[in-house]
Every structure is written in C-alpha cells, then in structure tokens.
Design a protein around this motif. Structure first.
Motif, PDB file in Angstrom:
ATOM      1  N   SER A  68     -13.216   0.024   8.743  1.00  0.00           N
ATOM      2  CA  SER A  68     -13.383  -0.759   9.912  1.00  0.00           C
ATOM      3  C   SER A  68     -13.256  -2.457   9.319  1.00  0.00           C
ATOM      4  O   SER A  68     -13.455  -2.731   8.381  1.00  0.00           O
ATOM      5  N   VAL A  69     -13.071  -3.223  10.732  1.00  0.00           N
ATOM      6  CA  VAL A  69     -12.747  -4.530  10.446  1.00  0.00           C
ATOM      7  C   VAL A  69     -13.632  -4.928  11.360  1.00  0.00           C
ATOM      8  O   VAL A  69     -13.654  -4.759  12.698  1.00  0.00           O
ATOM      9  N   VAL A  77     -13.225  -0.134   3.698  1.00  0.00           N
ATOM     10  CA  VAL A  77     -12.006   0.942   3.607  1.00  0.00           C
ATOM     11  C   VAL A  77     -12.410   2.175   2.626  1.00  0.00           C
ATOM     12  O   VAL A  77     -13.291   1.670   1.751  1.00  0.00           O
ATOM     13  N   ARG A  78     -12.104   3.213   2.992  1.00  0.00           N
ATOM     14  CA  ARG A  78     -12.052   4.429   1.981  1.00  0.00           C
ATOM     15  C   ARG A  78     -10.659   5.043   1.939  1.00  0.00           C
ATOM     16  O   ARG A  78     -10.054   5.323   3.198  1.00  0.00           O
ATOM     17  N   VAL A  79     -10.154   5.193   0.918  1.00  0.00           N
ATOM     18  CA  VAL A  79      -8.934   5.765   0.457  1.00  0.00           C
ATOM     19  C   VAL A  79      -8.722   6.969  -0.266  1.00  0.00           C
ATOM     20  O   VAL A  79      -9.669   7.138  -1.188  1.00  0.00           O
ATOM     21  N   ALA A  86     -11.037   6.374  -3.432  1.00  0.00           N
ATOM     22  CA  ALA A  86     -11.367   4.714  -3.661  1.00  0.00           C
ATOM     23  C   ALA A  86     -11.974   4.297  -2.408  1.00  0.00           C
ATOM     24  O   ALA A  86     -11.653   4.701  -1.341  1.00  0.00           O
ATOM     25  N   SER A  87     -12.747   3.406  -2.509  1.00  0.00           N
ATOM     26  CA  SER A  87     -13.528   2.623  -1.577  1.00  0.00           C
ATOM     27  C   SER A  87     -13.402   0.999  -1.965  1.00  0.00           C
ATOM     28  O   SER A  87     -13.252   0.609  -2.938  1.00  0.00           O
ATOM     29  N   GLY A  88     -13.502   0.369  -0.791  1.00  0.00           N
ATOM     30  CA  GLY A  88     -13.215  -1.170  -0.995  1.00  0.00           C
ATOM     31  C   GLY A  88     -13.735  -1.945  -0.122  1.00  0.00           C
ATOM     32  O   GLY A  88     -14.055  -1.512   1.083  1.00  0.00           O
ATOM     33  N   ASN A  89     -13.842  -3.331  -0.110  1.00  0.00           N
ATOM     34  CA  ASN A  89     -14.344  -4.076   0.700  1.00  0.00           C
ATOM     35  C   ASN A  89     -13.584  -5.563   0.567  1.00  0.00           C
ATOM     36  O   ASN A  89     -13.173  -5.671  -0.328  1.00  0.00           O
ATOM     37  N   GLY A  99      -9.617  -8.408  -1.211  1.00  0.00           N
ATOM     38  CA  GLY A  99     -11.082  -7.961  -1.562  1.00  0.00           C
ATOM     39  C   GLY A  99     -10.828  -6.980  -2.938  1.00  0.00           C
ATOM     40  O   GLY A  99     -10.187  -7.222  -3.683  1.00  0.00           O
ATOM     41  N   ARG A 100     -12.039  -6.259  -3.106  1.00  0.00           N
ATOM     42  CA  ARG A 100     -12.118  -5.465  -4.397  1.00  0.00           C
ATOM     43  C   ARG A 100     -12.289  -4.101  -3.889  1.00  0.00           C
ATOM     44  O   ARG A 100     -12.486  -3.737  -2.736  1.00  0.00           O
ATOM     45  N   TRP A 101     -11.790  -3.055  -5.113  1.00  0.00           N
ATOM     46  CA  TRP A 101     -12.018  -1.752  -4.744  1.00  0.00           C
ATOM     47  C   TRP A 101     -12.607  -0.829  -6.155  1.00  0.00           C
ATOM     48  O   TRP A 101     -12.434  -1.529  -7.277  1.00  0.00           O
TER      49      TRP A 101
END
Length: 119
Positions: A68-69, A77-79, A86-89, A99-101
C-alpha cells in the motif's frame, strides 16, 4: 467527557495508521522497481513492474507483489516468488521513490535497498 477523549485519541491514531488512498496524491499508474542486494548471497539486482491503483500496490509481472501507498507517499510492500519472499518500506515521490528491504530465500537472508521510477 472522559470517555470521549480516549475514543477521539484512538480514532486519531487509527486515522494515521490507515493512510488515505494514494490516488489522492497522484501515485496511481505503472512503476518499475529495481531491488538492489547489499547484504547476503542473493542475486545483485531484480527489476519488477508494478501497478499502483487506489493506494494498493499490485504486481504486473511474475512475482507476487502486494502493498500500500499512503497519501504522503509512504509505501510498504511484500514480494514473493518461488520459495523466496521479502518485505520493504520507503517513500514515493511524483516520479521516483526509494527504500529498504529484507527477505529470505534459497540463498539465505538478504537485504538492501530499492528504487522505483514511474513508467
């Protein structure tokens, strides 16, 4: 009166945690995300096409991408693809973001940064 103040405070916190749809800030549309590995034995880079629609991040390629944004561009995010996830923000601007993941897969635990550009 004492019961109204805590309820109002809870409502305010919930409003901050549940961002408004991204289309209010103009993030809707196609984006390309480059994922760069900085730690671990994962491939050095991945590129994924995504679509943002109404504040939701959707995959348009082979990976399963969700997220979501928020109105101000904050993104989570989740991939997942195969046995890896992986997850990131981070944050999106009008035409780019960063961002970072971190994640796990057959190569072990990896982490790094990501950058996005509007397609």
């Amino acid at each position: 009166m004492a019961r109204i103040i805590p309820s109002a405070a809870i409502a305010a916190v919930l409003a901050l945690l549940h961002p408004l749809p991204a289309h209010a800030a103009g993030f809707d549309g196609p984006w390309t995300v480059l994922i760069i590995t900085e730690a671990g034995n994962c491939d050095q880079g991945y590129s994924f096409p995504i679509q943002i629609s109404g504040g939701r991040v959707l995959s348009t390629g082979s990976a399963n991408i969700t997220g979501s944004v928020g109105r101000g561009g904050a993104v989570t995010v989740r991939v997942s693809q195969g046995g890896s996830s992986a997850s990131g923000n981070g944050r999106l601007g009008a035409t780019s973001g960063f961002g970072r993941w971190s994640g796990k897969g057959s190569a072990g635990t990896c982490s790094g940064r990501w950058q996005a550009t509007r397609s």
